[in-house]
Motif scaffolding. Sequence first.
Motif, PDB file in Angstrom:
ATOM      1  N   GLY A 269      -6.371   6.616   4.284  1.00 28.32           N
ATOM      2  CA  GLY A 269      -6.603   5.354   4.450  1.00 28.32           C
ATOM      3  C   GLY A 269      -6.666   4.693   5.675  1.00 28.32           C
ATOM      4  O   GLY A 269      -7.641   3.840   6.265  1.00 28.32           O
TER       5      GLY A 269
ATOM      6  N   SER B 199       0.790  -1.159  -0.020  1.00 32.77           N
ATOM      7  CA  SER B 199      -0.060   0.010   0.050  1.00 32.77           C
ATOM      8  C   SER B 199       0.798   1.315   0.007  1.00 32.77           C
ATOM      9  O   SER B 199       0.429   2.291  -0.503  1.00 32.77           O
ATOM     10  CB  SER B 199      -0.983  -0.015   1.176  1.00 32.77           C
ATOM     11  OG  SER B 199      -0.241  -0.099   2.413  1.00 32.77           O
TER      12      SER B 199
ATOM     13  N   LYS C 210      -2.910  10.380   0.871  1.00 40.57           N
ATOM     14  CA  LYS C 210      -3.680   9.166   0.612  1.00 40.57           C
ATOM     15  C   LYS C 210      -3.697   8.200   1.928  1.00 40.57           C
ATOM     16  O   LYS C 210      -4.587   7.358   2.313  1.00 40.57           O
ATOM     17  CB  LYS C 210      -3.169   8.649  -0.663  1.00 40.57           C
ATOM     18  CG  LYS C 210      -4.244   7.726  -1.490  1.00 40.57           C
ATOM     19  CD  LYS C 210      -3.731   7.521  -2.704  1.00 40.57           C
ATOM     20  CE  LYS C 210      -3.963   5.822  -3.236  1.00 40.57           C
ATOM     21  NZ  LYS C 210      -3.145   5.717  -4.379  1.00 40.57           N
TER      22      LYS C 210
END
Lengths: 264, 245
Positions: free
Chosen positions: B181, B123, B177
Amino acid sequence: MQLSQLWSYKHTFKELIKTDLLVLRPQILGKIIDLFIWIITIVLVNAYIMPFFGVSAEYGVFMLASSAASAGLFEIWPSVTVFISDLEGEKSINYYLTLPIPSWMVLVRSILNCAMNAAIMGLLVIPIGKLFVWSLLDMSTISWFKYFIIFVLSCVFYGSFSLWTMSFVKNMLSVGSVWMRFIYPLWFLGCFQFSWQSLYQMSPVLAYLNLLNPMTYVSEGFRASILGQQNSLNFWLCASMLIVFTVAMGAQAILRLKKRLDFV
Amino acid sequence: MSTPLLELRSIKKVFGAKKALQGISFNINEGEIIGLLGVNGAGKTTLSSIIGTLNPPTSGDVLFRGTSIYRDVPGYRRFIGFCPQKPNLNEHLTLRQNLEFAGRYYGMSETDIQARIKELSASLELTEYLEQQPSVLSGGYKQRFSIARSIMHKPQFVIFDEPTVALDPHIRHQIWKIIKGLKAEGISILLTTHYLDEAEILSDRVVVLDKGLVRVIDTPQNLMADFKQKNLEDVFLQLMQEPKE
């Protein structure tokens, strides 16, 4: 804090020690090379050159025993340098100070890390020294049990001494003073090249004053275990005093660093 | 009303004659992102260090789920992740080893550690650097690894101290981001930042610190409406020009 509560932190603490061992592993060969140079130099001068200067060849063995006591001392300076440079740079210690253990345990970890480094330096002194002085060193006089005890105690003491020294060094500019102001006087006056008894013969007052120097107990304790109790301070006194100095210096260092780093 | 995740009660911090924090009180709720704003020297890093248990307050208390964190500091530390402004990875270990130990310190199993490293490195786009030393990384990647390490043990609350300072804009966006998340996973976040656009985009509420005191606490939208400004930056500028009440 209860003992059971302390025990609950063992996993994190064990992993911190494992981290240090992993970092230490690639340095072992270099440390052994350093040790070889140190032992060869000491033995060459004291067992083979000094006799031409009127000194007994047995002094080489005496100095070999002193070297076994002092080898770990040389780990203090690099430990202090690494610690202070981290405080002035990356501050990786801040990460460890937020791990799920009491913050003071991070400093105990520093003591053990330095002790492990000292152990590697000290472990091979006698085997390497034996190669160079051979028949001069009578292995039958060595009490391996006492040697093991004093070896472990001295390594932990060096760790504690290292943390204590760190607590007094302000910045990288003053790291150079560590050797001249802390290590060298304690080491050189700490019965490295002479026995406590010979100092007593010269001046009882100085000899008693020298009992305040922890290095006296390291040197005398090692010599008692390698060369025999005769002519040395009582081995068990040396072992006990090293424990006292280790705890006292470690505790003072932790208190000073707690104030300086302002940790919880 | 439910108990807040974290409750700050009259936090004061004094360094010699300097009063860095002069009685800070606010709550952080479950799953909330709080943006902590202020000019240099306002007390942002001091406050985040206190919440992260790096430093103690001179007075005041921090409550985690209604209990003082000082009753069991190591216990509280299990629930939090602290990502400092300057990445402080262990330079002697590879990045994988840094992450592995980060999991082991918190008692994670080896299976969980490896699964978590896989998940985080995917990720955060870190996979290709895992076997390298931190020294080879650029500032942005170091910061990403620092973030990965701080959330390795799946904390419930993460403190980010200026995570995007001095980073390129595209890396800043990538880190945003990541933070979004984490919020989506229900993690509460304290985000200390200099960048007002960052705070406006990411924060549910913002706390503006000024000289160790809280000037305002509200949602970015409410602040923009109250101050009749189009963005948080203008609100902040107006606020800093106004005399304190």
